[in-house]
Design an enzyme around this catalytic site. Structure first.
Site, PDB file in Angstrom:
ATOM      1  N   TYR A 148       0.533  -1.151   0.200  1.00 17.49           N
ATOM      2  CA  TYR A 148       0.006   0.114  -0.030  1.00 17.49           C
ATOM      3  C   TYR A 148       1.288   1.482   0.203  1.00 17.49           C
ATOM      4  CZ  TYR A 148      -3.980   3.822   1.499  1.00 17.49           C
ATOM      5  OH  TYR A 148      -4.426   4.463   1.754  1.00 17.49           O
ATOM      6  N   ASP A 241       8.980   3.246  -0.020  1.00 21.74           N
ATOM      7  CA  ASP A 241       8.205   3.728   1.069  1.00 21.74           C
ATOM      8  C   ASP A 241       8.167   3.147   2.218  1.00 21.74           C
ATOM      9  OD1 ASP A 241       6.127   4.321   2.059  1.00 21.74           O
ATOM     10  OD2 ASP A 241       4.723   3.751   0.635  1.00 21.74           O
ATOM     11  N   LYS A 269       3.911   8.653   8.982  1.00 15.22           N
ATOM     12  CA  LYS A 269       3.709   8.539   9.899  1.00 15.22           C
ATOM     13  C   LYS A 269       4.902   9.114  11.340  1.00 15.22           C
ATOM     14  CE  LYS A 269       0.761   5.077   8.639  1.00 15.22           C
ATOM     15  NZ  LYS A 269       0.114   4.198   7.209  1.00 15.22           N
TER      16      LYS A 269
HETATM   17  C1  LIG Z   1       0.117   4.714   5.656  1.00 17.36           C
HETATM   18  C2  LIG Z   1       0.469   3.962   4.274  1.00 17.36           C
HETATM   19  C3  LIG Z   1       0.997   4.897   3.696  1.00 17.36           C
HETATM   20  C4  LIG Z   1       0.099   5.932   3.313  1.00 17.36           C
HETATM   21  O1  LIG Z   1      -0.005   6.991   4.407  1.00 17.36           O
HETATM   22  P1  LIG Z   1      -1.242   8.284   4.466  1.00 17.36           P
HETATM   23  O2  LIG Z   1      -0.566   9.315   5.476  1.00 17.36           O
HETATM   24  O3  LIG Z   1      -2.962   7.944   4.875  1.00 17.36           O
HETATM   25  O4  LIG Z   1      -1.871   8.900   3.121  1.00 17.36           O
HETATM   26  C5  LIG Z   1       1.369   5.159   2.189  1.00 17.36           C
HETATM   27  N1  LIG Z   1       2.695   4.301   2.347  1.00 17.36           N
HETATM   28  C6  LIG Z   1       2.274   3.214   3.587  1.00 17.36           C
HETATM   29  C7  LIG Z   1       3.213   1.991   3.455  1.00 17.36           C
HETATM   30  C8  LIG Z   1       1.781   3.418   4.218  1.00 17.36           C
HETATM   31  O5  LIG Z   1       1.487   2.592   5.703  1.00 17.36           O
END
Ligand SMILES: *Cc1c(COP(=O)(O)O)cnc(C)c1O
Length: 429
Positions: A148, A241, A269
């Site tokens: 994701y 990511d 995060k």
């Molecule tokens: C949470 C998450 C996102 C998206 O971040 P948001 O601040 O919710 O837009 C992207 N990549 C990873 C791996 C995530 O866990």
């Protein structure tokens, strides 16, 4: 023995929320549908503990889905936010804090010589992809099944009929043109990765280096090294990511832990310390393509927001070597305690962990990719989660999410969690 929660006030708020908010929530997983219950409305958080609007308290293992590595309402973070707010909440002009947090990130992530801040992880991933496309002059993206990277159109995609075909939209409203440049490959499958990189010219190979959005499914030995090798050999950029793994699995994220260094990194995060902030970064050469240094356009009204920077910087400064040793010990104690409790109750689980993250897969077989994660017993996971909630432990309300232990979780809370986990296993066994 079955126990239940007081939920009068939560039920009342949920009924009202359903009138004005789709599904009663502002982000889908909060609705708790995948564990077969209604959402719980929260009143406050302190340390590792949450209190809901009915006065139930829980040891929290969601911690806002990752940002709260120091736990809820950390006094130092709150003081930093309060002090920043008193000086004005946003200016639309640069501040000293933005320079300090950029220096702090670059110190922890040597591959990030420069970075650009955004307000969400979705924006950070989206912008890193734009930069990768600009830098390579290519359009195609390789994404792994079960990963994701936020809710951007091009990645709300699922595999087409074969590696040679474009991905198809996984949500209504996503145009097929948006996913046509995305190719999806199973995680931990070297052969599929090699074939895809032979068939397509990618702008970016995009990966969560420690995927944590299908539950935690670490890379098999050599798999991240293979990503690096294939990217370099084929002229694609490797984009990690690390929105979850950054500052969590190690101070310098999965790239420090594994020694595999990407070209671009997305952070979020923990980076925002519980306020909305994220970033993407890489070498000076790549990042100077971003406007106004270069001509790749990307902007944000609240990017580098002073409150978020204060919360993020205060959080990062607390994350020293001792913090990671403690987080690792907490995670290990939880993972092994829960594994043992499941064994005693005769419930087959696969507990997977790394520093700061773990998943209890309700599976008799090891989970190595998205297909094996999908074979978990979701019904039983849901029953276990409901039994945990009734006893005062707040787990991720989906089999495809990870537990987020924090530095606020005490040994006593860990012990209590394991006892409650055992009681919940006994109830569902
Ligand atoms: C949470 C998450 C996102 C998206 O971040 P948001 O601040 O919710 O837009 C992207 N990549 C990873 C791996 C995530 O866990």
């Amino acid at each position: 023995m079955s126990v239940s929660l007081r939920d009068t006030r939560s039920a009342e708020l949920y009924a009202r929320a359903l009138q004005y908010l789709p599904g009663g929530v502002n982000s889908p997983v909060r609705a708790m549908r995948s564990i077969g219950r209604d959402p719980i409305f929260i009143e406050r958080g302190e340390g590792a503990e949450l209190t809901d609007v009915d006065g139930n308290t829980y040891i929290d293992y969601v911690c806002s889905w990752g940002p709260l590595i120091l736990g809820h309402a950390d006094p130092e973070v709150i003081a930093a936010i309060t002090e920043a707010a008193a000086a004005g909440t946003t200016y639309g002009a640069p501040t000293a804090g933005e320079v300090e947090i950029a220096e702090e990130v670059s110190r922890r992530f040597p591959s990030i010589e420069m970075l650009r801040m955004t307000s969400s992880g979705t924006e950070a991933a989206m912008s890193a992809i734009r930069l990768a496309r600009a830098a390579t002059g290519r359009e195609k993206l390789l994404k792994f099944a079960g990963a994701y990277h936020g809710h951007l159109d091009g990645l709300l995609a699922e595999a087409g009929s074969g590696l040679a075909t474009a991905a198809i939209p996984s949500s209504p409203g996503v145009p097929s043109a948006a996913t046509a440049a995305t190719v999806i490959v199973p995680w931990n499958d070297p052969q599929a990765l090699i074939e895809a990189t032979e068939q397509h010219e990618f702008a970016a190979i995009l990966a969560e280096p420690y995927p944590a959005n299908m539950g935690l499914v670490p890379p098999a030995d050599g798999f991240l090294e293979l990503l690096r090798e294939r990217a370099t050999a084929t002229g694609a950029l490797l984009v990690f990511d690390e929105v979850i793994s950054g500052f969590r699995v190690a101070s310098g994220g999965a790239q420090e832990l594994t020694g595999v260094i990407p070209d671009l990194t997305a952070l979020g995060k923990i980076f925002g310390g519980g306020l909305p902030a994220a970033a993407y970064g890489g070498s000076r050469q790549l990042m100077e393509m971003i406007a106004p240094a270069g001509d790749v356009y990307q902007a944000g009204t609240l990017s580098g927001n002073p409150l978020a920077v204060a919360a993020g910087l205060t959080t990062l400064r607390r994350l020293d070597d001792a913090a990671y040793i403690r987080l690792q010990a907490t995670t290990e104690a939880l993972a092994s305690g829960i594994r043992e409790a499941a064994g005693e109750a005769g419930v087959p689980v696969d507990v997977v962990h790394t520093t700061g993250l773990f998943t209890v897969f309700f599976s008799e077989h090891p989970v190595v990719d998205y297909a094996s994660a999908q074979r978990c017993d979701l019904e039983l996971y849901g029953s276990w989660c409901r039994a945990l909630l009734a006893r005062g432990v707040y787990p991720p309300p989906s089999q495809f999410e990870t537990w987020f232990p924090s530095l606020a979780h005490t040994p006593a809370q860990v012990e209590q969690t394991i006892e409650i986990a055992a009681a919940a296993f006994a109830e569902i066994a």
